[in-house]
Scaffold this motif. Structure first.
Motif, short mmCIF file in Angstrom:
data_model
loop_
_atom_site.label_atom_id
_atom_site.label_comp_id
_atom_site.label_asym_id
_atom_site.label_seq_id
_atom_site.Cartn_x
_atom_site.Cartn_y
_atom_site.Cartn_z
N SER A 55 30.48 -41.54 -2.06
CA SER A 55 29.89 -42.87 -2.18
C SER A 55 30.87 -43.89 -1.65
O SER A 55 32.06 -43.62 -1.54
CB SER A 55 29.53 -43.18 -3.63
OG SER A 55 30.70 -43.40 -4.36
N ALA A 56 30.36 -45.03 -1.33
CA ALA A 56 31.20 -46.06 -0.76
C ALA A 56 32.24 -46.51 -1.77
O ALA A 56 33.40 -46.67 -1.44
CB ALA A 56 30.33 -47.23 -0.32
N SER A 57 31.78 -46.71 -2.99
CA SER A 57 32.75 -47.09 -4.00
C SER A 57 33.41 -45.81 -4.50
O SER A 57 32.94 -44.71 -4.23
CB SER A 57 32.05 -47.81 -5.14
OG SER A 57 31.13 -46.94 -5.74
N ASN A 58 34.46 -45.95 -5.23
CA ASN A 58 35.15 -44.76 -5.68
C ASN A 58 34.67 -44.30 -7.05
O ASN A 58 35.38 -43.65 -7.78
CB ASN A 58 36.65 -45.01 -5.73
CG ASN A 58 37.27 -44.65 -4.40
OD1 ASN A 58 36.55 -44.16 -3.51
ND2 ASN A 58 38.56 -44.86 -4.26
N SER A 70 17.42 -50.44 18.53
CA SER A 70 17.76 -51.72 17.88
C SER A 70 17.86 -51.58 16.36
O SER A 70 17.37 -52.40 15.60
CB SER A 70 16.79 -52.83 18.33
OG SER A 70 15.77 -53.08 17.47
N LEU A 71 18.50 -50.50 15.96
CA LEU A 71 18.74 -50.28 14.53
C LEU A 71 19.82 -51.21 14.03
O LEU A 71 20.82 -51.44 14.70
CB LEU A 71 19.19 -48.83 14.28
CG LEU A 71 18.25 -47.72 14.71
CD1 LEU A 71 18.95 -46.36 14.57
CD2 LEU A 71 16.99 -47.76 13.85
N SER A 72 19.62 -51.76 12.83
CA SER A 72 20.71 -52.55 12.25
C SER A 72 21.33 -51.82 11.07
O SER A 72 22.32 -52.23 10.52
CB SER A 72 20.18 -53.91 11.80
OG SER A 72 19.27 -53.76 10.74
N ARG A 73 20.66 -50.75 10.68
CA ARG A 73 21.18 -49.96 9.56
C ARG A 73 20.82 -48.51 9.76
O ARG A 73 19.84 -48.20 10.42
CB ARG A 73 20.53 -50.44 8.27
CG ARG A 73 21.50 -51.00 7.28
CD ARG A 73 20.81 -51.29 5.98
NE ARG A 73 20.98 -50.18 5.05
CZ ARG A 73 20.61 -50.27 3.78
NH1 ARG A 73 20.02 -51.36 3.33
NH2 ARG A 73 20.80 -49.25 2.97
N GLN A 121 25.46 -53.22 12.04
CA GLN A 121 26.55 -54.02 11.52
C GLN A 121 27.32 -53.24 10.47
O GLN A 121 28.40 -53.61 10.05
CB GLN A 121 26.00 -55.30 10.87
CG GLN A 121 25.35 -56.21 11.89
CD GLN A 121 25.04 -57.57 11.31
OE1 GLN A 121 25.30 -57.85 10.15
NE2 GLN A 121 24.49 -58.43 12.14
N SER A 122 26.67 -52.19 10.00
CA SER A 122 27.28 -51.38 8.94
C SER A 122 26.82 -49.95 9.15
O SER A 122 25.75 -49.70 9.70
CB SER A 122 26.81 -51.91 7.59
OG SER A 122 26.73 -50.87 6.65
N ILE A 123 27.65 -49.02 8.72
CA ILE A 123 27.23 -47.62 8.82
C ILE A 123 27.27 -46.99 7.43
O ILE A 123 27.51 -45.80 7.27
CB ILE A 123 28.11 -46.83 9.81
CG1 ILE A 123 29.59 -47.07 9.50
CG2 ILE A 123 27.78 -47.19 11.24
CD1 ILE A 123 30.51 -46.13 10.25
N THR A 149 36.96 -52.32 8.53
CA THR A 149 36.55 -51.85 7.20
C THR A 149 35.13 -51.29 7.21
O THR A 149 34.80 -50.48 6.36
CB THR A 149 36.62 -52.99 6.16
OG1 THR A 149 35.92 -54.11 6.69
CG2 THR A 149 38.02 -53.37 5.85
N THR A 150 34.32 -51.72 8.18
CA THR A 150 32.97 -51.15 8.22
C THR A 150 33.01 -49.66 8.57
O THR A 150 32.03 -48.97 8.39
CB THR A 150 32.08 -51.86 9.27
OG1 THR A 150 32.73 -51.79 10.52
CG2 THR A 150 31.81 -53.29 8.91
#
Lengths: 696, 566
Positions: free
Chosen positions: A315-318, A540-543, A564-566, A589-590
């Motif tokens: 997960s993104a957070s720990n 044209s995906l943004s996510r 903008q984010s992966i 950081t992204t």
């Protein structure tokens, strides 16, 4: 309060306010003297009351009064009567303060504190609240306090529900009342109280109720807010489920030492090149869960002991909860043909973040075939140069289509027990869809469109395991495109939703998925056979999304999108080659999700916007700001470095130090000057190629 | 009333203004003139205040009505030796009420407590919280003499006895159980459009062309379904005549007026914190209003003499100009101006030719106005028409009770908490505009038969029963199958009628002429039109004076003080 226009201050108001300030200053000085000297005389306490009456926001004064109360209660001659009189005084001061400012946090908190002493009549509180809530029915402080009072009084949820309903009938533009309704219903569901045993009976009535508000005034947002809660209650199954896994059930996994494998009987979804002597097992749940470990998930195979497996949340957070969990199975270097059985949740312990237990144990098995390396892998790798250029792709051949067709169904897990339980959910959704189509035929309403899109999406998601297609995806895409035009302020939100629906559509059928599968064939490559690349470029995906269907992907082309984010990409554990060329990534950081992809060797992040902005704003808005996770991993020894360049590029250091890249393209980003590149080379000593140039 | 009181002499004998009759318009003019420092003598032949606007004890109502139902032969001139300078024109009374029909079904109970009743002669009537009467009460401080309570709800009735609540606000639309979702949406959007228009928002402005067109056309244009149209036209805009049948509609509402009505209604809801509905009703009945303005006038020096009939008008022999009046006591009182109750008319002495100026004016004065009639009914019951709610209004839109019904019928139920009847009882006021007495009776009976059980053992009730049998029978059959979703519980017994009074009232307009005459109560629910007419009469007699100037405020009271008791 609401709906009252603010008036510009008149000169006499200003004079009055400066007079007030002067008075306040004098009081405050005096008050601080008492406070610092711990003087709790009658006079001193009264002075603090005076101060609070003028300025209920004075937290120090509230705290002083708490100390004073404690002081009185600890006096030796203290008796029940004097306690009551002291506490009653406090309640009176709070009441006066609230008259001055109904929204004073300090005052409400102080009242709770006094009540918690247990000497005051709680019935009185309810009467006071009735009075206050009549004056300002939407004040969330009052509603908050009401929940506290109701709980202390052990007032039944049904009674409170009636109260909230009356308030809604008086004026349904009341977020607080609707919210309270959702809180009370949740509690009743949980208690399985009489009449609230079955969601399928209660929820349709609630839908009927909220329709009255939404149709009466579609511009009022409080009703929609409650509708969203109802939708969530309808769609979300309490118990978490296993949505997909890699390897899929019944699949054959071929592990080869180099990128070539013999025998086209193997699906690209399950053939894997591995040079680390291990391969991952990935579990993808439909909601974040915790408690995945070797006792809740057992893996039986001939070459690994279950107890040795270490399950890691991705997960993104720990945090220790995640939708995706991974464990690595070590494989012997000799020929092997073995069956692996994985059973999930046969012993309790997996719990969703909402507190529901994983209660539908499931099992999947797959076969592993290991072919030992035929050549020295290092030789191959040195010469390798993957270039994701158009001419290197070939439409995926039909020769192996059959195997793909078979294995496509293995990508997700069908949970049979959903069928019976979900009938009412289907009906509820179908009814809602019909209802909002009708509303939209009457009025043009942004939130109505959004809700319809959400409903259709939920309906498709629910029916997918049976229908095997997303019936409404075209309509949903159209709704989001429409919304992007209608409501430009929330463009990015709609764009993200649009991207995810588009990805779900692409991955929903083997035909559409195959259209995006290409064979990579580089004329210069020494490899004998060609890997499969999933190309989701120019959409044209943004996510990114639909990860549960993409766990098998090893080569992914996301170039020429608007990412903008992966976020979420960490689920794709097999990824070895990734192109993010020509996107809108704004900071290093992204790239954080990539740190968790241990097999990633080739990365193209060229022509993004990294370094355009000197301050990385995503740090503050992302759900996974590096500042949270990285600090905890900080190893003092590593950071003590004399290299100034590394210190100045600590973000790059923390991101890239965990990478295991052979090849990186970073050209076309503001940050990527020569100096930065030299830093990168230092951080990643294993890097062989940077921006197309071979490194020594 | 029977014993003629001795008439005390009145001193002084000359006033700026004499007002005869204490109905609401007369009382307001007396108060306004007194406020403008005029010397005013206010006379009433009745022993009570209010004339045709009064609230009377149960026993007194029939006698009041019948005393105004015939045109008695003009009394003989008391003296023929008139001073030479005057001509005497004797007053005659007009027959204002007809077809008076009183039915008593429980004589003992009611006769004993006759004085506990305050029955409005001109009911049903309410005050909108934001209407002109409330403004006038507040502006003049007259509200200090009165107390009000809220009329809690408005319903629309149908021929099955159901009462459907009127979705008159956002909260009411939300709560309403009878409207579908689409109807709710359409109605609320219409309200928003009207609100936006009234607030002057440019993008929602209703065009001038639409404003001048019939309101019903505009509602059609907005695509409102029939049910909602009916709610808006008859229960909110309070239209009197069938707006969709131009053949019978005598008063086609324009969009502009319809929107003004909606604005009034909207402004009325929630104006006073303790009034839940749009309307107010005065404790002790509508007669309190006239009385309150009389008190207001008295404070400003107006002289009051009740039980004082007037017999004749004194006019200058040469010029034909008004000089004064002769009282029943024989005393002559002089004034510059005179305001007459609509009860009176002036007859020319037989055989004598009036002075020239008078001759020209009299035809106008005695012109019979052809405004039709209004049928009124007062019923007393022991149970409310609707459980849990005691004071409310019911509107029966045209054609809702029977196909030939061309006017709205309105019903107001008032309970004993407004001190109009014995505790536990309810007074129902019913009214409808009509062309003649028979039509009027039919309208009132249609409502009574839909909502009430009329006992058979009455002394004077035979006529009522036979006449309504045709309408009633059809209605009775259907009651049992009334929809379960309806607000009225079909299983419940209908309230039983204890007493009723049915009568027709002439719609005499006020006149501004040789002598000013005030209007009779009109067919409206509130006093707005009457106050307009009253203002015009005042302006006519005192064009230089301001109608209750702002400075006359003795008790500058805030809005909230007019609010009803809780």
């Amino acid at each position: 309060m609401h709906g009252r226009p603010r008036k510009a201050p008149k000169p006499e108001d200003e004079a009055a306010s400066s007079a007030k300030a002067q008075k306040l200053r004098a009081l405050q000085t005096q008050f601080f003297t008492f406070h610092h000297n711990k003087i709790y005389t009658k006079e001193a306490v009264e002075l603090s009351a005076k101060l609070l009456e003028i300025n209920p926001e004075s937290y120090t004064a509230w705290n002083y009064r708490k100390l004073a109360v404690e002081h009185y209660l600890n006096l030796p001659d203290c008796n029940p009567d004097s306690i009551k009189s002291v506490l009653d005084d406090e309640l009176r001061v709070v009441e006066n303060a609230l008259r001055q400012n109904f929204k004073s946090y300090g005052a409400w908190h102080h009242r709770k504190w006094v009540l918690s002493k247990g000497h005051s009549s709680i019935d009185n509180e309810l009467r006071l609240l009735d009075k206050f809530q009549k004056a300002d029915s939407r004040n969330f402080h009052a509603w908050n306090y009401r929940r506290y009072v109701a709980e202390s009084m052990k007032r039944s949820e049904q009674d409170e529900l009636k109260y909230a309903e009356d308030m809604i009938y008086t004026n349904f533009s009341n977020y607080s009342a609707w919210h309270n309704r959702s809180v009370l219903l949740s509690a009743l569901f949980e208690k399985k109280a009489g009449g609230f045993l079955l969601k399928e009976k209660v929820l349709p009535e609630e839908y009927e109720f909220i329709h009255q508000a939404i149709f009466t005034d579609p511009d009022d947002q409080s009703g929609w807010f409650y509708h969203l809660w109802l939708l969530d209650q309808t769609v979300t199954t309490d118990s978490p489920l296993l949505a997909s896994s890699w390897p899929g059930h019944g699949s054959d996994v071929l592990l080869v030492g180099d990128r070539c494998y013999n025998g086209s009987a193997f699906s690209p979804f399950s053939a894997l090149h591995s040079d680390s002597g291990s391969f991952p097992i990935v579990l993808y749940f439909n909601q974040p869960v915790g408690g995945v470990n070797s006792s809740t998930v057992t893996v039986e195979c001939g070459f690994n002991k279950n107890e040795d497996l270490f399950w890691k949340p991705l997960s993104a957070s720990n945090s220790q909860t995640a939708r995706v969990w991974v464990a690595h199975l070590k494989v012997p270097s000799s020929d092997l043909h073995s069956t692996v059985e994985v059973s999930v949740g046969h012993s309790k312990g997996i719990i969703s973040t909402r507190g529901f237990v994983y209660s539908h144990p499931s099992m999947f098995s797959f076969k592993v075939h290991v072919q030992p390396m035929e050549r020295d892998s290092s030789q191959v790798s040195v010469a390798e140069n993957i270039s994701l250029r158009e001419e290197n792709f070939k439409v995926y051949g039909t020769q192996s289509e059959e195997s793909i067709i078979d294995s496509f169904d293995q990508l997700i897990i069908k949970n049979g027990h959903e069928t019976t339980a979900s009938n009412w959910r289907f009906e509820a959704l179908a009814k809602e869809i019909e209802c909002f189509r009708e509303l939209l035929s009457l009025v043009d309403c942004k939130i109505g469109k959004l809700t319809l899109a959400r409903l259709l999406k939920a309906y498709d998601a629910m029916s997918y395991p049976f229908a095997n297609k997303l019936v409404h995806s075209e309509e949903v895409l159209e709704l989001y495109s429409d919304l992007m035009k209608l409501d430009p302020t929330h463009y990015q939100f709609y764009k993200d939703e649009h991207s995810i629906v588009l990805l779900q559509k692409v991955t929903s059928s083997k035909e559409s998925l195959l259209q995006h599968c290409f064979q990579y064939k580089d004329s210069a490559s020494s490899a004998i056979c060609d890997p499969i690349c999933l190309r989701l470029n120019n959409l044209s995906l943004s996510r990114m999304g639909a990860f549960e269907k993409l766990l098998w992907v090893q080569m992914l082309d996301l170039s020429h999108n608007e990412l903008q984010s992966i976020e979420g990409l960490e689920a794709m554990q097999l990824l070895s080659c990734l192109s993010l060329r020509n996107n809108k990534l704004r900071s290093l950081t992204t790239l954080e999700p990539l740190r968790k992809l241990k097999s990633l060797r080739i990365l193209d992040i060229s022509y993004n916007q990294i370094g355009d902005q000197s301050i990385d704003t995503t740090r503050y808005v992302c759900s996974s700001p590096l500042s949270h996770s990285v600090g905890s991993e900080l190893n003092r020894d590593e950071t003590v470095t004399s290299d100034v360049a590394l210190i100045n590029n600590w973000e790059a250091f923390f991101i890239f130090k965990d990478f295991n890249l052979n090849q990186l393209d970073i050209v076309g980003n503001t940050i990527a000057d020569e100096k930065f590149k030299s830093v990168l080379v230092k951080i990643m000593p294993k890097l062989k190629q940077l921006d197309g140039k071979l490194l020594d | 009333m029977d014993d003629i009181p001795p008439y005390p002499p009145i001193d002084p004998t000359t006033f700026d203004l004499i007002v005869i009759g204490t109905g609401l318009p007369e009382s307001i003019i007396a108060a306004a003139a007194s406020t403008a420092s005029k010397s005013v003598l206010h006379l009433d032949p009745n022993p009570f205040y209010g004339s045709h606007f009064s609230s009377l004890p149960l026993a007194d109502l029939p006698s009041f009505l019948s005393s105004h139902s015939t045109s008695p032969s003009p009394p003989r001139s008391p003296s023929s030796d008139d001073p030479n300078e005057f001509s005497l024109l004797e007053f005659a009374t007009r027959p204002l009420y007809s077809s008076i029909d009183i039915s008593t079904f429980s004589p003992n109970l009611l006769d004993q407590h006759s004085r506990k009743f305050n029955l409005d002669v001109a009911g049903p009537r309410v005050l909108f919280c934001a209407d002109k009467s409330i403004e006038l009460l507040l502006r003049t401080g007259t509200n200090q003499y009165m107390e009000f309570k809220s009329v809690d709800a408005t319903f629309v009735g149908d021929n099955k006895g159901n009462l459907w609540s009127v979705p008159d606000s956002r909260a009411a639309i939300f709560k309403d159980k009878s409207l579908g979702l689409v109807e709710k949406n359409k109605l609320m959007r219409f309200f928003k459009l009207v609100q936006g228009h009234l607030a002057g928002e440019q993008d929602v402005k209703i065009s001038e062309e639409d404003l001048q067109s019939p309101f019903v056309d505009f509602l059609n244009k907005m695509g409102l379904p029939p049910k909602i149209k009916s709610f808006i036209l008859y229960a909110i805009a309070m239209a009197d005549y069938d707006q969709e049948d131009t053949g019978v509609c005598r008063d086609l509402l324009k969009t502009k007026d319809g929107i003004d009505q909606l604005a009034l209604y909207n402004a009325s809801i929630g104006r006073f914190q303790n009034a839940s509905g749009a309307f107010l009703y005065p404790i002790y009945g509508q007669g309190e209003l006239s009385q309150a303005f009389c008190r207001r006038a008295a404070v400003k020096g107006c002289l009051y003499v009740l039980r004082m009939p007037v017999t004749a008008l004194l006019v200058d022999k040469d010029t034909g100009c008004y000089k004064g009046v002769r009282l029943a006591s024989g005393q002559d009182i002089f004034s510059q101006k005179l305001i007459l109750d609509p009860t009176f008319k002036v007859t020319l002495p037989l055989g004598s030719s009036p002075p020239l100026p008078l001759k020209e004016k009299l035809p106008f004065f005695s012109l019979k106005d052809d405004k039709g009639k209004i049928a009124r009914g007062i019923c007393i019951t022991k149970t409310s028409l609707k459980p849990d709610i005691s004071n409310f209004l019911v509107v029966y839109p045209p054609r809702s009770l029977f196909p030939e019904q061309v006017t709205s019928i309105r019903l107001l139920q008032i309970a004993s908490n407004l001190a109009v009847c014995l505790p536990g009882m309810f007074v129902l006021y019913i009214s409808a505009l009509c062309n003649d007495d028979d039509q009027g009776k039919k309208l009132i009976h249609a409502v009574m038969n839909t909502l009430l059980t009329v006992p058979l053992d009455s002394e004077s009730n035979a006529a009522v029963q036979s006449e309504t049998a045709e309408i009633g029978s059809a209605v009775q059959d259907e009651t049992s199958e009334s929809s379960s979703g309806g607000p009225s519980d079909s299983g419940e017994e209908k309230p039983t009628l204890l007493w009723s009074a049915l009568y027709s009232q002439e719609l005499t307009l006020g006149q501004v002429d040789f002598i000013c005459s005030t209007p009779m109560p009109d067919g409206k629910l509130n006093y707005n039109d009457l106050i307009d007419t009253t203002f015009k009469i005042f302006q006519e007699i005192y064009p230089e004076e301001e109608f209750f100037p702002e400075t006359s405020l003795e008790n500058p009271e805030v809005d909230g003080d007019a609010s009803p008791e809780t």
